[in-house]
Design an enzyme around this catalytic site. Structure first.
Site, short mmCIF file in Angstrom:
data_model
loop_
_atom_site.label_atom_id
_atom_site.label_comp_id
_atom_site.label_asym_id
_atom_site.label_seq_id
_atom_site.Cartn_x
_atom_site.Cartn_y
_atom_site.Cartn_z
N GLU A 157 -7.28 -7.05 4.22
CA GLU A 157 -6.09 -7.90 4.32
C GLU A 157 -5.45 -7.76 5.70
O GLU A 157 -5.06 -8.74 6.34
CB GLU A 157 -5.05 -7.52 3.26
CG GLU A 157 -5.54 -7.62 1.84
CD GLU A 157 -6.09 -6.29 1.32
OE1 GLU A 157 -6.95 -5.68 1.99
OE2 GLU A 157 -5.66 -5.88 0.23
N ILE A 163 -12.63 -2.10 7.43
CA ILE A 163 -13.33 -1.41 8.51
C ILE A 163 -12.91 0.06 8.43
O ILE A 163 -11.78 0.40 8.78
CB ILE A 163 -12.99 -2.02 9.88
CG1 ILE A 163 -13.34 -3.51 9.90
CG2 ILE A 163 -13.73 -1.27 11.00
CD1 ILE A 163 -12.88 -4.25 11.13
N GLU A 164 -13.84 0.88 7.94
CA GLU A 164 -13.53 2.30 7.77
C GLU A 164 -13.84 3.08 9.04
O GLU A 164 -14.58 2.61 9.91
CB GLU A 164 -14.32 2.86 6.57
CG GLU A 164 -13.90 2.21 5.27
CD GLU A 164 -14.65 2.74 4.06
OE1 GLU A 164 -14.24 2.38 2.95
OE2 GLU A 164 -15.63 3.50 4.23
ZN ZN Z 1 -4.81 -2.06 2.02
#
Ligand code: ZN
Length: 136
Positions: free
Chosen positions: A57, A45-46
């Protein structure tokens, strides 16, 4: 390869579809299995600030531990990408994983062509800085 591991790979690959990655355009998925058998998934999720970006992760780990699942540990991690060579967890994620994995936790890196590499967490991140270091 057992069926459970295949399921984790499928889940990690499927999780890529939920990626919010307008800046890198890299869609990453992850699946983790806990020692109590529970499975959680995540995607990257940017954020426009970049610093607010969270890798797949860590999204999976935050989901699992936000449900108060301690003292379980992570027994398996799968990271999925569509890169030619499957992507490993970044350094930041390795440090977070060190908090919840054991040296024997398996980490599988897979791409959309099913090319994969599996290694133990202790091979991925040897000599990790761990919580025990703060207790000495
Ligand atoms: Zn990472």
């Amino acid at each position: 390869m057992n069926t459970l591991k295949t399921d984790l790979i499928t889940l990690a690959l499927e999780s890529r579809q939920f990626s919010h990655s307008p800046y890198s355009t890299k869609k990453i998925g992850a699946a983790i299995q806990l020692s109590n058998g529970a499975v959680y998934t995540g995607c990257n999720i940017e954020n426009a600030s970049y610093g607010g970006t969270v890798c797949a992760e860590r999204v999976a780990i935050w989901k699992a531990y936000s449900e108060n699942l301690k003292p379980v540990t992570i027994t398996a991690v799968v990271v999925a990408s569509d890169e030619k060579s499957p992507w490993p967890p970044c350094g930041f994620c390795r440090q977070v994983l060190a908090e919840f994995c054991t040296p024997e936790t398996t980490v599988t890196l897979v791409n959309t062509e099913q090319k994969k590499t599996t290694l133990k967490f202790s091979e991925l991140f040897p000599f990790a800085f761990e919580p025990e270091h703060l207790l000495k």
